[in-house]
Design a protein around this motif. Structure first.
Motif, short mmCIF file in Angstrom:
data_model
loop_
_atom_site.label_atom_id
_atom_site.label_comp_id
_atom_site.label_asym_id
_atom_site.label_seq_id
_atom_site.Cartn_x
_atom_site.Cartn_y
_atom_site.Cartn_z
N SER A 27 1.96 -4.39 3.78
CA SER A 27 2.89 -3.37 4.29
C SER A 27 2.70 -2.11 3.47
O SER A 27 2.14 -2.15 2.36
CB SER A 27 4.34 -3.84 4.17
N ASP A 28 3.17 -0.97 4.01
CA ASP A 28 3.11 0.26 3.21
C ASP A 28 4.51 0.67 2.78
O ASP A 28 5.50 0.39 3.45
CB ASP A 28 2.38 1.39 3.94
N TYR A 29 4.57 1.32 1.62
CA TYR A 29 5.83 1.71 0.97
C TYR A 29 5.62 3.05 0.27
O TYR A 29 4.49 3.53 0.13
CB TYR A 29 6.24 0.68 -0.09
N ALA A 30 6.72 3.61 -0.23
CA ALA A 30 6.61 4.75 -1.15
C ALA A 30 5.91 4.28 -2.41
O ALA A 30 5.97 3.09 -2.78
CB ALA A 30 8.00 5.29 -1.48
N CYS A 56 0.85 -1.20 0.00
CA CYS A 56 0.00 0.00 0.00
C CYS A 56 0.88 1.24 0.00
O CYS A 56 1.78 1.37 0.84
CB CYS A 56 -0.90 0.02 1.23
N ALA A 57 0.66 2.15 -0.94
CA ALA A 57 1.41 3.39 -0.99
C ALA A 57 1.05 4.28 0.19
O ALA A 57 -0.09 4.26 0.67
CB ALA A 57 1.14 4.12 -2.31
N ILE A 105 -1.84 -1.15 -3.91
CA ILE A 105 -2.80 -0.05 -3.85
C ILE A 105 -1.96 1.22 -3.93
O ILE A 105 -1.21 1.54 -3.01
CB ILE A 105 -3.64 -0.09 -2.56
N ILE A 106 -2.04 1.91 -5.07
CA ILE A 106 -1.12 3.01 -5.36
C ILE A 106 -1.88 4.30 -5.64
O ILE A 106 -3.10 4.30 -5.83
CB ILE A 106 -0.22 2.68 -6.57
N VAL A 107 -1.14 5.39 -5.70
CA VAL A 107 -1.70 6.69 -6.05
C VAL A 107 -1.33 6.99 -7.49
O VAL A 107 -0.16 6.95 -7.87
CB VAL A 107 -1.17 7.80 -5.12
N VAL A 142 6.16 0.44 -4.44
CA VAL A 142 5.11 -0.57 -4.63
C VAL A 142 5.17 -1.12 -6.06
O VAL A 142 5.13 -2.34 -6.27
CB VAL A 142 3.71 0.02 -4.34
N LYS A 143 5.30 -0.22 -7.03
CA LYS A 143 5.35 -0.66 -8.43
C LYS A 143 6.58 -1.54 -8.69
O LYS A 143 6.50 -2.56 -9.37
CB LYS A 143 5.37 0.55 -9.35
N GLU A 144 7.73 -1.12 -8.16
CA GLU A 144 8.96 -1.89 -8.36
C GLU A 144 8.85 -3.28 -7.74
O GLU A 144 9.27 -4.28 -8.35
CB GLU A 144 10.14 -1.14 -7.76
N LEU A 145 8.27 -3.37 -6.56
CA LEU A 145 8.13 -4.66 -5.89
C LEU A 145 7.13 -5.55 -6.62
O LEU A 145 7.29 -6.78 -6.66
CB LEU A 145 7.69 -4.46 -4.44
N LEU A 146 6.10 -4.96 -7.21
CA LEU A 146 5.16 -5.73 -8.02
C LEU A 146 5.86 -6.32 -9.24
O LEU A 146 5.71 -7.50 -9.56
CB LEU A 146 4.00 -4.85 -8.47
N LEU A 147 6.64 -5.49 -9.93
CA LEU A 147 7.33 -5.95 -11.13
C LEU A 147 8.38 -7.00 -10.82
O LEU A 147 8.70 -7.85 -11.66
CB LEU A 147 7.97 -4.76 -11.86
#
Length: 293
Positions: free
Chosen positions: A124-127, A96-97, A144-146, A131-136
């Motif tokens: 967990s929450d991240y910058a 989660c961002a 869940i991103i902004v 989040v995108k980098e960890l998904l890729l």
């Protein structure tokens, strides 16, 4: 060639010392030397030469180091991807961002966990970009991103949104305006959430469309700091409207932009994982959390 051997090689290369590298990796120098011998045997080359100061890389070592970072990332992605496939129906890792829980109630995730006892759910929450980098890299299953990612790398759905507004302190010439435009802020001192926040880039891009770069006097990762700096009349704040519920708005107005600038929250996953049972179940729950409660 495996990930561990390459990480050992890369660490020795950077430290120029087997002992320092072993200390950094929390293994014995003998164990570390064994990894390098295995790698050298596999590649049929010598990667390091011993010197009085430690070790010195050969030309083959220099070449391998240039390639090792990308190779390690690729191997880790493969390993993570295989593990993801093996556990796709029993585990869900959610990232989660920062800030998304201002619009998506944290209770939504807790309700999903309660209603899915067959799943092991981690969150967990991240910058936002992390989040995108960890998904890729297949280290997360769902994010869940902004902001909408426009690269086509993700399957996505919009979950919630609100306006980005201008926070104006009492006494400023804009204080009683009903709405503002970016043009009106050309010469204003502005306080923004920093570059790790998607909103920063949205607002800067909006200003550039109007032909100027905003005059940013402060950047922060903490909304409370933004509010405090603005209330002290150091600059006008730019932030999502939901902050009005978190801070005192006495002697301060939140003014919308004439052309709405939006703060949007999206649920995303990799395109090739959207049909995994756990991901599909969570994605559908987010679309209609009341139905699963």
């Amino acid at each position: 060639m495996n990930t561990k051997d390459l990480i050992c090689f890369k660490t020795i290369y950077e430290e120029r010392s087997i002992h320092r590298a072993a200390k950094r990796l929390f293994i014995t120098p003998q164990g570390l030397s064994k990894h390098i011998r295995l790698l050298e045997d596999e590649l049929h080359t010598t990667l390091f030469e011993r010197t009085k100061q430690g070790v010195s890389p050969t030309r083959a070592g220099d070449f391998l180091y240039e390639k090792s970072g990308e190779v390690i990332r690729n191997l880790e992605e493969i390993e993570d991807g295989i593990r993801q496939l093996e556990h796709c129906s029993e585990r869900l890792r959610i990232g989660c961002a920062h800030g998304v829980f201002n619009l998506i109630p944290i209770q939504t995730i807790l309700d999903f966990i309660r209603n899915s006892p067959e799943l092991h759910v981690e969150w967990s929450d991240y910058a936002n970009e992390e989040v995108k980098e960890l998904l890729l890299a297949s280290r997360l299953d769902y994010g869940i991103i902004v902001g909408a990612d426009s690269t086509g790398r993700f399957s996505k759905q919009r979950l919630a949104s609100c306006d980005i507004v201008l926070y104006v302190y009492e006494g400023h010439t804009l204080y009683d305006y009903k709405c503002v435009t970016p043009d009106m802020l050309r010469e204003e001192n502005l306080v923004l959430m920093n570059e790790q926040h998607h909103m920063f880039h949205v607002f800067v891009d909006a200003c550039k469309l109007h032909g100027f770069s905003p005059k940013i006097v402060a950047r922060t990762g903490d909304a409370a700091v933004m509010h405090k700096v603005c209330s002290q009349k150091i600059g006008l704040g730019v932030a999502p409207a939901f902050l009005t519920a978190s801070f005192s708005m006495e002697h301060m107005h939140a003014i919308p932009f004439e052309e709405a600038i939006r703060w949007e929250v999206y649920g995303v996953c990799q395109n090739n994982t959207s049909d995994y049972p756990a991901i599909r179940k969570f994605d559908e729950f987010l679309r209609n959390p009341a139905a699963g409660a």
